[in-house]
Design an enzyme around this catalytic site. Structure first.
Site, PDB file in Angstrom:
ATOM      1  N   LYS A 116      -0.189  -6.366  -2.759  1.00  0.00           N
ATOM      2  CA  LYS A 116      -1.441  -5.259  -2.583  1.00  0.00           C
ATOM      3  C   LYS A 116      -1.937  -4.897  -4.199  1.00  0.00           C
ATOM      4  CE  LYS A 116      -0.415  -2.875   1.360  1.00  0.00           C
ATOM      5  NZ  LYS A 116      -0.299  -1.729   1.834  1.00  0.00           N
ATOM      6  N   GLY A 165       2.933   0.690   6.992  1.00  0.00           N
ATOM      7  CA  GLY A 165       3.230   2.035   6.495  1.00  0.00           C
ATOM      8  C   GLY A 165       4.568   2.134   5.666  1.00  0.00           C
ATOM      9  N   TYR A 202      -4.081  10.172  -3.906  1.00  0.00           N
ATOM     10  CA  TYR A 202      -4.059  10.506  -2.549  1.00  0.00           C
ATOM     11  C   TYR A 202      -5.181  11.197  -1.963  1.00  0.00           C
ATOM     12  CZ  TYR A 202      -2.410  11.862   2.043  1.00  0.00           C
ATOM     13  OH  TYR A 202      -2.089  12.241   3.364  1.00  0.00           O
ATOM     14  N   HIS A 208     -10.775   6.306   8.236  1.00  0.00           N
ATOM     15  CA  HIS A 208     -10.556   4.831   8.033  1.00  0.00           C
ATOM     16  C   HIS A 208     -11.676   3.976   8.419  1.00  0.00           C
ATOM     17  CE1 HIS A 208      -7.925   1.205   7.976  1.00  0.00           C
ATOM     18  NE2 HIS A 208      -8.834   0.853   8.804  1.00  0.00           N
ATOM     19  N   GLU A 287      -6.697  -2.075   1.433  1.00  0.00           N
ATOM     20  CA  GLU A 287      -6.122  -3.463   1.826  1.00  0.00           C
ATOM     21  C   GLU A 287      -7.016  -4.337   2.529  1.00  0.00           C
ATOM     22  OE1 GLU A 287      -2.674  -3.947   4.098  1.00  0.00           O
ATOM     23  OE2 GLU A 287      -3.193  -2.781   5.695  1.00  0.00           O
ATOM     24  N   ASN A 289      -6.961  -7.251   5.359  1.00  0.00           N
ATOM     25  CA  ASN A 289      -6.179  -8.222   6.260  1.00  0.00           C
ATOM     26  C   ASN A 289      -7.009  -9.574   6.583  1.00  0.00           C
ATOM     27  OD1 ASN A 289      -4.107  -6.371   6.826  1.00  0.00           O
ATOM     28  ND2 ASN A 289      -6.212  -5.032   8.070  1.00  0.00           N
ATOM     29  N   ARG A 291      -6.824 -12.138   8.784  1.00  0.00           N
ATOM     30  CA  ARG A 291      -6.822 -12.425  10.030  1.00  0.00           C
ATOM     31  C   ARG A 291      -7.623 -11.691  10.943  1.00  0.00           C
ATOM     32  NH1 ARG A 291      -4.446  -7.741  11.897  1.00  0.00           N
ATOM     33  NH2 ARG A 291      -3.289  -6.555  10.252  1.00  0.00           N
ATOM     34  N   VAL A 294      -6.658  -6.774  15.889  1.00  0.00           N
ATOM     35  CA  VAL A 294      -6.647  -6.124  17.248  1.00  0.00           C
ATOM     36  C   VAL A 294      -7.980  -5.425  17.569  1.00  0.00           C
ATOM     37  CG1 VAL A 294      -5.603  -4.439  18.844  1.00  0.00           C
ATOM     38  CG2 VAL A 294      -3.982  -5.398  16.581  1.00  0.00           C
TER      39      VAL A 294
HETATM   40  P1  ADP Z   1       0.158  -0.592   5.325  1.00  0.00           P
HETATM   41  O1  ADP Z   1      -0.289  -1.938   4.840  1.00  0.00           O
HETATM   42  O2  ADP Z   1       1.372   0.004   5.197  1.00  0.00           O
HETATM   43  O3  ADP Z   1      -0.620  -0.381   6.477  1.00  0.00           O
HETATM   44  P2  ADP Z   1      -2.323   0.666   3.759  1.00  0.00           P
HETATM   45  O4  ADP Z   1      -2.343   0.691   2.316  1.00  0.00           O
HETATM   46  O5  ADP Z   1      -3.122   0.321   4.472  1.00  0.00           O
HETATM   47  O6  ADP Z   1      -0.599   0.392   3.881  1.00  0.00           O
HETATM   48  O7  ADP Z   1      -2.224   2.125   3.963  1.00  0.00           O
HETATM   49  C1  ADP Z   1      -1.796   2.656   5.511  1.00  0.00           C
HETATM   50  C2  ADP Z   1      -2.354   4.173   5.650  1.00  0.00           C
HETATM   51  O8  ADP Z   1      -1.722   4.981   4.657  1.00  0.00           O
HETATM   52  C3  ADP Z   1      -3.729   4.180   5.376  1.00  0.00           C
HETATM   53  O9  ADP Z   1      -4.490   3.871   6.727  1.00  0.00           O
HETATM   54  C4  ADP Z   1      -3.859   5.917   5.103  1.00  0.00           C
HETATM   55  O10 ADP Z   1      -3.536   6.435   6.363  1.00  0.00           O
HETATM   56  C5  ADP Z   1      -2.719   6.024   4.231  1.00  0.00           C
HETATM   57  N1  ADP Z   1      -3.176   5.885   2.897  1.00  0.00           N
HETATM   58  C6  ADP Z   1      -2.777   4.645   2.169  1.00  0.00           C
HETATM   59  N2  ADP Z   1      -3.150   5.016   0.986  1.00  0.00           N
HETATM   60  C7  ADP Z   1      -3.695   6.164   0.910  1.00  0.00           C
HETATM   61  C8  ADP Z   1      -4.283   7.028  -0.128  1.00  0.00           C
HETATM   62  N3  ADP Z   1      -4.751   6.605  -1.415  1.00  0.00           N
HETATM   63  N4  ADP Z   1      -4.603   8.302   0.094  1.00  0.00           N
HETATM   64  C9  ADP Z   1      -4.541   8.695   1.462  1.00  0.00           C
HETATM   65  N5  ADP Z   1      -3.952   8.163   2.271  1.00  0.00           N
HETATM   66  C10 ADP Z   1      -3.510   6.904   2.084  1.00  0.00           C
END
Ligand code: ADP
Length: 449
Positions: A116, A165, A202, A208, A287, A289, A291, A294
Site C-alpha cells: 500500500k 481490514g 482518518y 466509498h 487502494e 485492486n 483484478r 465482485v
Molecule cells: P483493506 O485492504 O484492508 O480493505 P483499505 O485501505 O481498502 O484496506 O481500507 C478498508 C476500509 O477502511 C475502507 O473502505 C474504509 O472503510 C476504512 N478506511 C481506510 N482508510 C481510511 C481513512 N483514511 N479514513 C477513514 N476510513 C478509512
C-alpha cells in the site's frame, strides 16, 4: 484468441468467466476441490479436474496443482476470478515460467499495488488525489506522534501489506496512538509477516467510491465510471450501485480521466479498480485492486460492456473493443450480495438447498452457482448469489430490486435476503443518503447488545 482457458476459482465467479469464454468460442477447464465435485462450475465447464482436498489452501490456492492441471488439459491461460490467487504476483510469475498466460495485469503491477505504501506513492506521483498522511512508512512511535500531531487527530494506522481490514487501527486522540501503532504493527506482522505501517488522516463520514478502469497494457486505457459501495459491514461491501448517487457527470469525467491517465501511464493491462474515500466533494485514494471485482456487474449493466470478455481479449493480445468516447451510461444498476448466513449475527449457514428459484424478467441478472439439491460446503466464503437489477432511474432499480427479492426462493439454508428487504424500507437507503459507517450503525440499532 486462446482455444482453451482454465478458471482457477469456484462459485458464481467461475460461472461468470465460463459464460464469457463460451461466448468467445473458447473452451473452458474448471478446477475443483473434492468438496466441489458436484458444483455448478464443474458442470458448466467443458472439462474439469480435481486439484485437492476441501481446504482452500490445499486446492484453489495450490499453485503446483493448478499448473499441473493446465499442463494436463492443455489450457493456455488462467483466469483467477477474484479472491484466491487473483492478486498473487508469485502465481503470475510461476505461470509465466510455464508459458501460461495470466488473464490479468503483470506481476510487477500486482506487486506495486499490493504494497500500500508503494501504491499510494505511485498514485500520488501519477496525479491521483490521496488521503493526507505520512510520507511512506513510519518506523518509530516518536515519528508516529510527530506525523499525527502535524496532521491532527483522528488518524488511522495502516499496514502496508494489509488487506481485508486487517492491520488497520484508529487513533481518535493522541492518547490512543501508542496502542494503535503497536497493535497495527503486531497484527500485520502476524497476518502478513511484515510490520511496516503508515499513517493517514482518518476521514469521519466518507463514502466509498471506486472507479473501474481498463488498460490494454500498451498505454491505452479507459474508465467506466464509478460505483458507490458505501454500505459495508466489517469492511465488506453488501450493496453496490452505479452510478454513484452523489456523483454528477462532470465529477465522474474528471476523476475518471485522472484514473484512466494514471493506468495508461504505467501501461496497466486488463481490469482494475481504483478505490477512493469521498468526502465533501473530494476524492482520496485508498487502494487499487488489480483484478475483477465482485461488484463489476453494476458497471457492465450501465455501460453495456462485458468486462470479462475484454479481459480475455486483452490477455490474448487483442485490442480492447471500446474507446472512451464510445462509453456512456444508461440507467442505474444495483447489486446485493446474498450470503448463506443466519441473521442477526451473520453466522455462516452451509447446507443443502432444497428449492431454488432465481428471479427474472426485464432488468434482472442473477449471478449464482446455486441449484436445487446442491449442498453448500462449509469451507469457503458464504456468498451464494449476486442479484443485479437495473432501471432507467435509481427509483426504478430500487422497485425492481424489491420485486426481484420477492421472487427469489432459496429453501434449506438461511440467507441475508431479509437484510435487503429491511434496508429497502429505510429512507436513507431509498434516498442514497449513506456513508461507510451507516450500515454498521443501523445494524447496531436493530440488535442492541
Ligand atoms: P483493506 O485492504 O484492508 O480493505 P483499505 O485501505 O481498502 O484496506 O481500507 C478498508 C476500509 O477502511 C475502507 O473502505 C474504509 O472503510 C476504512 N478506511 C481506510 N482508510 C481510511 C481513512 N483514511 N479514513 C477513514 N476510513 C478509512
Amino acid at each position: 484468441m486462446f482455444s482453451k482457458i482454465l478458471i482457477a476459482n469456484r462459485g458464481e465467479i467461475a460461472l461468470r468467466v465460463i459464460r464469457a469464454a463460451k461466448e468467445l468460442g473458447v473452451r473452458t477447464v474448471a478446477v475443483h476441490s473434492t468438496a466441489d465435485a458436484d458444483a455448478m462450475h464443474v458442470r458448466m465447464a467443458d472439462e474439469s479436474i480435481c486439484i485437492g482436498p476441501p481446504s482452500g489452501a490445499q486446492s484453489y490456492l495450490n499453485v503446483p496443482n493448478i499448473i499441473a492441471a493446465c499442463e494436463i488439459t492443455g489450457a493456455e491461460a488462467v483466469h483467477p476470478g477474484y479472491g484466491f490467487l487473483s492478486e498473487n504476483a508469485n502465481f503470475v510469475q510461476v505461470l509465466e515460467d510455464h508459458d501460461i498466460t495470466f488473464i490479468g495485469p503483470s506481476a510487477a503491477h500486482i506487486r506495486m499495488m499490493g504494497d500500500k505504501i508503494t501504491a499510494k506513492d505511485t498514485m500520488k506521483k501519477l496525479g491521483v488525489p490521496c488521503v493526507p498522511g505520512s510520507d511512506g512508512g513510519v518506523d518509530t512511535i516518536e515519528e508516529a506522534h510527530k506525523v499525527s500531531d502535524e496532521m491532527g487527530f483522528p488518524v488511522i494506522v495502516k499496514a502496508t501489506a494489509g488487506g481485508g481490514g486487517r492491520g488497520m487501527k484508529l487513533a481518535k486522540t493522541k492518547k490512543d496512538l501508542d496502542e494503535a501503532f503497536s497493535t497495527a504493527r503486531s497484527e500485520s506482522k502476524a497476518a502478513f509477516g511484515n510490520d511496516e505501517v503508515y499513517i493517514e488522516k482518518y476521514l469521519t463520514l466518507p463514502r466509498h467510491i471506486e472507479v473501474q478502469v481498463f488498460g490494454d497494457g500498451r498505454g491505452r486505457a479507459v474508465h467506466l465510471g464509478e460505483r458507490d459501495c458505501s454500505l459495508q459491514r466489517r469492511h465488506q461491501k453488501v450493496f453496490e450501485e452505479a452510478p454513484g448517487p452523489t456523483i454528477d457527470e462532470k465529477t465522474r469525467e474528471k476523476i475518471g480521466k485522472v484514473c484512466a491517465d494514471a493506468i495508461a501511464d504505467i501501461k496497466y493491462s486488463g481490469a482494475g479498480t481504483i478505490e477512493f474515500l469521498y468526502e465533501n466533494g473530494e476524492f482520496y485514494f485508498i487502494e487499487m485492486n488489480t483484478r475483477l471485482q465482485v461488484e463489476h456487474p453494476v458497471t457492465e449493466t450501465i455501460y453495456g460492456v462485458d468486462l470479462v470478455k475484454q479481459q480475455i481479449r486483452v490477455a490474448a493480445g487483442e485490442e480492447m473493443t471500446f474507446k472512451q468516447e464510445e462509453l456512456s451510461i444508461k440507467g442505474h444498476a444495483i447489486e446485493v450480495r446474498i450470503n448463506a448466513e443466519k441473521l442477526p449475527n451473520f453466522t455462516p449457514c452451509p447446507g443443502k438447498i432444497t428449492t431454488f428459484h432465481a428471479p427474472g424478467g426485464l432488468g434482472v441478472r442473477m449471478d449464482s452457482a446455486l441449484y436445487a439439491g446442491y449442498t453448500i460446503p462449509p469451507y469457503y466464503d458464504s456468498l451464494i448469489a449476486k442479484l443485479i437489477v437495473s432501471g432507467i432511474t435509481r427509483e426504478a432499480a430500487l422497485a425492481r430490486l424489491r420485486r426481484a427479492l420477492g421472487e427469489l426462493i432459496v429453501d434449506g439454508v438461511d440467507t441475508t435476503v431479509p437484510l435487503f428487504d429491511a434496508l429497502l424500507q429505510e429512507e436513507d437507503v431509498l434516498k442514497g443518503n449513506y456513508d461507510i459507517h451507516w450500515l454498521e450503525k443501523w445494524l447496531e440499532k436493530q440488535n442492541p447488545e
